[in-house]
Every structure is written in C-alpha cells, then in structure tokens.
Design an enzyme around this catalytic site. Sequence first.
Site, PDB file in Angstrom:
ATOM      1  N   ASP A  84       0.936  -1.292  -0.001  1.00  0.00           N
ATOM      2  CA  ASP A  84       0.009   0.073   0.122  1.00  0.00           C
ATOM      3  C   ASP A  84       0.976   1.331  -0.107  1.00  0.00           C
ATOM      4  O   ASP A  84       1.651   1.406   0.823  1.00  0.00           O
ATOM      5  CB  ASP A  84      -0.751   0.121   1.196  1.00  0.00           C
ATOM      6  CG  ASP A  84      -2.189  -0.548   1.119  1.00  0.00           C
ATOM      7  OD1 ASP A  84      -2.687  -0.785   0.091  1.00  0.00           O
ATOM      8  OD2 ASP A  84      -2.701  -0.960   2.321  1.00  0.00           O
ATOM      9  N   GLU A 114      -5.847   3.876  -3.027  1.00  0.00           N
ATOM     10  CA  GLU A 114      -6.919   4.153  -2.928  1.00  0.00           C
ATOM     11  C   GLU A 114      -7.518   5.445  -3.551  1.00  0.00           C
ATOM     12  O   GLU A 114      -6.918   6.512  -3.476  1.00  0.00           O
ATOM     13  CB  GLU A 114      -7.353   4.185  -1.231  1.00  0.00           C
ATOM     14  CG  GLU A 114      -6.783   3.004  -0.463  1.00  0.00           C
ATOM     15  CD  GLU A 114      -6.950   3.196   1.128  1.00  0.00           C
ATOM     16  OE1 GLU A 114      -7.737   4.176   1.313  1.00  0.00           O
ATOM     17  OE2 GLU A 114      -6.593   2.592   1.854  1.00  0.00           O
ATOM     18  N   GLU A 181     -13.771  -2.836  -1.310  1.00  0.00           N
ATOM     19  CA  GLU A 181     -13.971  -3.302  -0.161  1.00  0.00           C
ATOM     20  C   GLU A 181     -15.321  -2.557   0.438  1.00  0.00           C
ATOM     21  O   GLU A 181     -15.641  -1.496   0.106  1.00  0.00           O
ATOM     22  CB  GLU A 181     -12.850  -2.291   0.800  1.00  0.00           C
ATOM     23  CG  GLU A 181     -13.118  -2.417   2.337  1.00  0.00           C
ATOM     24  CD  GLU A 181     -11.827  -2.044   3.076  1.00  0.00           C
ATOM     25  OE1 GLU A 181     -10.657  -1.615   2.370  1.00  0.00           O
ATOM     26  OE2 GLU A 181     -11.965  -2.000   4.254  1.00  0.00           O
TER      27      GLU A 181
HETATM   28  O1  KIV Z   1      -4.548  -2.035   4.286  1.00  0.00           O
HETATM   29  C1  KIV Z   1      -4.935  -3.170   4.091  1.00  0.00           C
HETATM   30  O2  KIV Z   1      -4.931  -4.034   4.750  1.00  0.00           O
HETATM   31  C2  KIV Z   1      -6.077  -3.208   3.134  1.00  0.00           C
HETATM   32  C3  KIV Z   1      -7.162  -4.391   3.227  1.00  0.00           C
HETATM   33  C4  KIV Z   1      -8.114  -4.058   4.276  1.00  0.00           C
HETATM   34  C5  KIV Z   1      -7.668  -4.594   1.478  1.00  0.00           C
HETATM   35  O3  KIV Z   1      -6.259  -2.319   2.347  1.00  0.00           O
END
Ligand code: KIV
Length: 266
Positions: A84, A114, A181
């Site tokens: 991420d 995101e 999500e």
């Molecule tokens: O940060 C995370 O773990 C996520 C999941 C909830 C999909 O983005």
Amino acid sequence: MPDVTLTTLQSLKQSGEKIAMLTCYDATFAQTACQAGVDVLLVGDSLGMVLQGHDSTLPVSVADMAYHTACVKRGNQGALILADLPFMAYATLEQALNNSAALMQAGAHMVKLEGAAWLAEPIRQLAERGVPVCAHLGLTPQAVNILGGYKVQGRQEASARQMRADAMALEQAGAAMLLLECVPSELAAEISQAVKIPVIGIGAGSATDGQVLVMHDMLGLSLSGRVPKFVKNFMAGQSSIQNAISAYVKAVKDQSFPAAEHGFSA
Ligand code: KIV
C-alpha cells in the site's frame, strides 16, 4: 521473479480459480502464509491499526511501509507482494512516482492506491514506467474522514453507477488489479464481470475473482473487540496458525468463503 506473477493472476481470473490474498507484515508470517498457499501477500497500511495500535491508517508513513515490505520480502516464498502507498503518499504525481519507487525497491511487485478516477493519471504513468498498480475502490479507509466512518459504499444507484464507471476508467488507465472493499455483493459481481483485470473483494461478496482479509482478523485477534461482518475467524478449531491460513486458502478456492452472511446488500 515470484512464482505468482500478474500473468498468473490473469490466468486465475480466466480459469475461474479464486485468488487468495492475505495481509502480511513480517518475514515469519510471509513464510507461513506462502507455505499455506496464499497467492498474494498484501503489505497493507492496516498495519497502522493492527501493529501500531492507531485508530486509523492515516499515521502510517512511506518509511513504515518500506520497512514492512522489506521484512515480507525476506520471508516470501513465491507469492506476489502487493504494498500500500499510505495516506497522502500519492497526493501529487511526483509523490506517486517517488514513493512507488521506494516500495518497489523494498520488494513490492505491485502497489495499491486508494481512490477513484483521479488516479487515472498516476496509474497510467506508473504502468508506463513498469509499476503495476492495484486500484482500491469502495470503502477507502484513508478517506474515512470524508466518508464519515467505515461504511458500505455504492448502496445508492448513483454511487453504484459512479463506482462502475470508475472501475472501467481505472482499467482503461492501466490498472493491473482492482480491490473492492465493503461494496454490495451484486455490484461487486457486476464490476468483476465488466472488467478484464482481476478483482479482489473484502466485504464484497463471493463473485469477485479473489478475496483478501486482514491476517489478524482471520486469526481471531482484535484490539478493539469489534469484528466486521465480513470477517471469519479461521483459527477456530485449528491447532496452528499455518493450519488456519491453509483453511482460509481452501475456503477461498472452494468458494465456501465468503458465505452470504459475510456480504452486504444494496
Ligand atoms: O490495508 C489493508 O490491509 C487493506 C485491506 C483492508 C484490503 O487495504
């Protein structure tokens, strides 16, 4: 190269075999998850909540994400590593490029951002420069203060239409994967059919091309004591963490998870 590549994920979508993704933040769990058959390890910014104890993902930094991505890389045994980009780390195009480079150099094979159609340009530029991107739609936890809480998204006709259009626009821009999500199961099924790229769901029903859960949630661990409706405790009845993760992978692959009770209606 990992054993699981983008090509593998595309073939899994085409063949109808579900993709098992799980969050992971360190080397030991990466090895355990790989031995249990997980296809994709998500170094999620959820680490801000489950590892660091914050009440949101907002305090997580690029340095935190790079550190945990490097830890996961050391224990990885062939899974694709998705990392991420944290809050405000892709607010400008330059940040998106530089911070994606940091995560790829730490060991990620793909980055996750995101947001909706505004991500088209960063996705296009990242893909052109060799960085595969997973776009995260629906409940986007980094925007919790705009969304007014951790709520199901796309329940109204207008927001559902917008999400379908965003998914198509992001695929068109070059996204390699989508993550939905907390989206009504029917809408997630429509989007999964409409796009050619793999769609992974969490709280998005059983018709997506794969599933993801936060590892702590599926092991029955919770700091707050609040367990989201879409979570199943796979540790129950198991004698080891590896068996619990194997049970999760098996349930995703044989489509017994998620059951109807884990999904949301419009
Ligand atoms: O940060 C995370 O773990 C996520 C999941 C909830 C999909 O983005």
